[in-house]
Design an enzyme around this catalytic site. Sequence first.
Site, PDB file in Angstrom:
ATOM      1  N   GLU A  19       0.864  -1.175   0.000  1.00  0.00           N
ATOM      2  CA  GLU A  19       0.000   0.000   0.000  1.00  0.00           C
ATOM      3  C   GLU A  19       0.904   1.230   0.000  1.00  0.00           C
ATOM      4  O   GLU A  19       1.792   1.338   0.860  1.00  0.00           O
ATOM      5  CB  GLU A  19      -0.903   0.015   1.242  1.00  0.00           C
ATOM      6  CG  GLU A  19      -1.831   1.212   1.182  1.00  0.00           C
ATOM      7  CD  GLU A  19      -2.781   1.351   2.369  1.00  0.00           C
ATOM      8  OE1 GLU A  19      -2.723   0.520   3.294  1.00  0.00           O
ATOM      9  OE2 GLU A  19      -3.563   2.325   2.348  1.00  0.00           O
TER      10      GLU A  19
ATOM     11  N   ARG B 275       5.831 -13.055   9.116  1.00  0.00           N
ATOM     12  CA  ARG B 275       6.466 -11.790   8.774  1.00  0.00           C
ATOM     13  C   ARG B 275       7.822 -11.705   9.452  1.00  0.00           C
ATOM     14  O   ARG B 275       8.100 -12.412  10.421  1.00  0.00           O
ATOM     15  CB  ARG B 275       5.577 -10.617   9.171  1.00  0.00           C
ATOM     16  CG  ARG B 275       5.381 -10.452  10.672  1.00  0.00           C
ATOM     17  CD  ARG B 275       4.269  -9.474  10.993  1.00  0.00           C
ATOM     18  NE  ARG B 275       4.510  -8.142  10.494  1.00  0.00           N
ATOM     19  CZ  ARG B 275       3.710  -7.493   9.635  1.00  0.00           C
ATOM     20  NH1 ARG B 275       2.619  -8.064   9.179  1.00  0.00           N
ATOM     21  NH2 ARG B 275       3.987  -6.282   9.244  1.00  0.00           N
TER      22      ARG B 275
ATOM     23  N   LYS C 117       4.485  -0.136   9.908  1.00  0.00           N
ATOM     24  CA  LYS C 117       4.478   1.078   9.098  1.00  0.00           C
ATOM     25  C   LYS C 117       3.920   2.261   9.884  1.00  0.00           C
ATOM     26  O   LYS C 117       4.424   3.377   9.779  1.00  0.00           O
ATOM     27  CB  LYS C 117       3.614   0.827   7.861  1.00  0.00           C
ATOM     28  CG  LYS C 117       4.286   1.274   6.565  1.00  0.00           C
ATOM     29  CD  LYS C 117       3.294   1.317   5.451  1.00  0.00           C
ATOM     30  CE  LYS C 117       3.379   0.107   4.554  1.00  0.00           C
ATOM     31  NZ  LYS C 117       2.358   0.120   3.508  1.00  0.00           N
TER      32      LYS C 117
END
Length: 563
Positions: free
Chosen positions: A37, A263, A273
């Site tokens: 994104e 992850r 983020k």
Amino acid sequence: MPNPDVSPQSDFIREIIEDDFKTDKHKGHVATRFPPEPNGYLHIGHAKSVCLNFGIAAQYNGTCNLRMDDTDPAGESLEFVESIINDVHWLGFDWENRLFFASDYFEQLYQFAVRLIKDGKAYVDSLSADEIREYRGTLTKPGKESPYRSRSIEESLGLFTRMRAGEFDDGTHVLRSKIDMASPNVTMRDPVIYRIKRAPHYRTGNDWVIYPMYDFAHCLSDSIEKITHSICTLEFENNRPLYDWFVNELIAEDRPNQIEFARLNLSYTMLSKRRLIELVDKGYVSGWDDPRMPTVAGMRRRGYTPEAIRNFCARIGVAKNDNLVDINLLESCVREDLNERAPRALGVLRPLKVTIDNYPDGQVEELECANHPQKPEMGTRKIPFSKVLYIEQDDFDENPPKKYKRLAPGKEVRLRSSYIIKHQSTLKDEKTGEVVELHCSYDPETRSGPPPDGRKVEGVIHWVSAEHAIPVEVRLYDRLFQVADPAGSDQDFVTLLNPNSLEILNLCHVEPSLKDAAPGSGYQFERLGYFCVDVKDSNMGGRPVFNRIVQLRESWGKISGKK
Ligand code: ATP
Ligand code: MG
């Protein structure tokens, strides 16, 4: 540009792909994508996903798309798109003409939603957001159906059309899929698939006032692009049944499959983020490319190489269980790569003046030095030697411990690639007692080899010629966080920042050959570590800035490990 990461690897995802070959699922095709994104810069966790997706495509002769997953206007921007493109390229990967934007699918996604309504599989709900949350129930409490769930197809279609036309305020209506309010998987309890959000989108401007939710947009974007293996992180495991539900309802054949992996979590680092945005916005770091940031841009500016990052990603591999990877592993990959490729140079960080009393005034000798001790093909350079030098303050000790191999009163030491010198006297500041200058003598017989009389001089220290050296600024970086697992701490993460993560040294000197050093290029300053010319703040004609990329040896982890 070829994708470099083609050395075959093996892990559970590749096993799934190879099993799919055997059953001819996806007809032998492998199509992956990396779907960031554009609401921030990529970090080392994203790099893991990039290496995985592009690496798999390369290994199995498939394709990997770069897709901006830009379905939420808040926080998305062209700056982030550009940074992502730049970073993935820099990491060494290429998507040819397959750069896609989920926002390009808005019309198709809308039509998918209309189909669900027409099939009786979605309805417009007019509960408030709070009510929807309450009706959804919890893991232990079943959900409750909305009174609007029984709306007719026509009524929902009409309302959805008017939602798109901008007739309603934010939050007044949503479109929900009609699945199962009693499902043990809360994700499946009629999830919202469209919401009203009157916010301009960086690409579609004011064309849309309704935006699809991630779960809906993501799997359908995968389907539109004919992705075969949709690789994502573990937190989406519960969303997989929903992913499958949407594609089963809406996609006729060759549906993509979602596969989750753990992850990357990295010690002394925060890879959320949201947190990184906060660090940047509140000025705790100088920007997304601050060399202390775990971003690709930060690591690039720091002087990490794409090869080192790719090698790190290959070494950590992919697994199904979350764990915390030791940041020392990343640093040792960087060190290993730079050890191979970085030319050597002499630089002094905290200078101590040394005058060689018996060296002729005004004489300058050009000493030939190998650029790499094991790689003659990297050539040589000339380093000037003269009467006044700088050595490292640390390399002189008035009261040395036993077996001290550097310079001490009355002792000898070799200057790297140069003569043996002997300490004669020490000048101190009268007031502070600080050592300000050493007087030494040199042995003219020792320039290119051991002393002819056979005496042993073991220590070697680095130096520069005071008159010829270039004054530079050096920035020493340390861990951004003081604790190993800042993401796992419940303390405000700002209080966990390491106050000593940046130390600026202003009196440093480097050998004159570095005046032509290209911004971004890395060197090993002998005995000190790896350093690179800062691409942003360096004034090459005037005062270059060097970033310390990494120390020569692991030190910090060991020290702090004892605490
Ligand atoms: P957020 O969840 O805060 O929106 P994100 O890190 O998931 O951020 P995306 O832009 O959605 O950001 O990530 C793009 C891709 O990178 C996703 O497929 C995601 O799974 C993957 N990714 C993100 N963080 C990591 C990580 N730490 N390790 C491995 N892959 C990651
Ligand atoms: Mg995400």
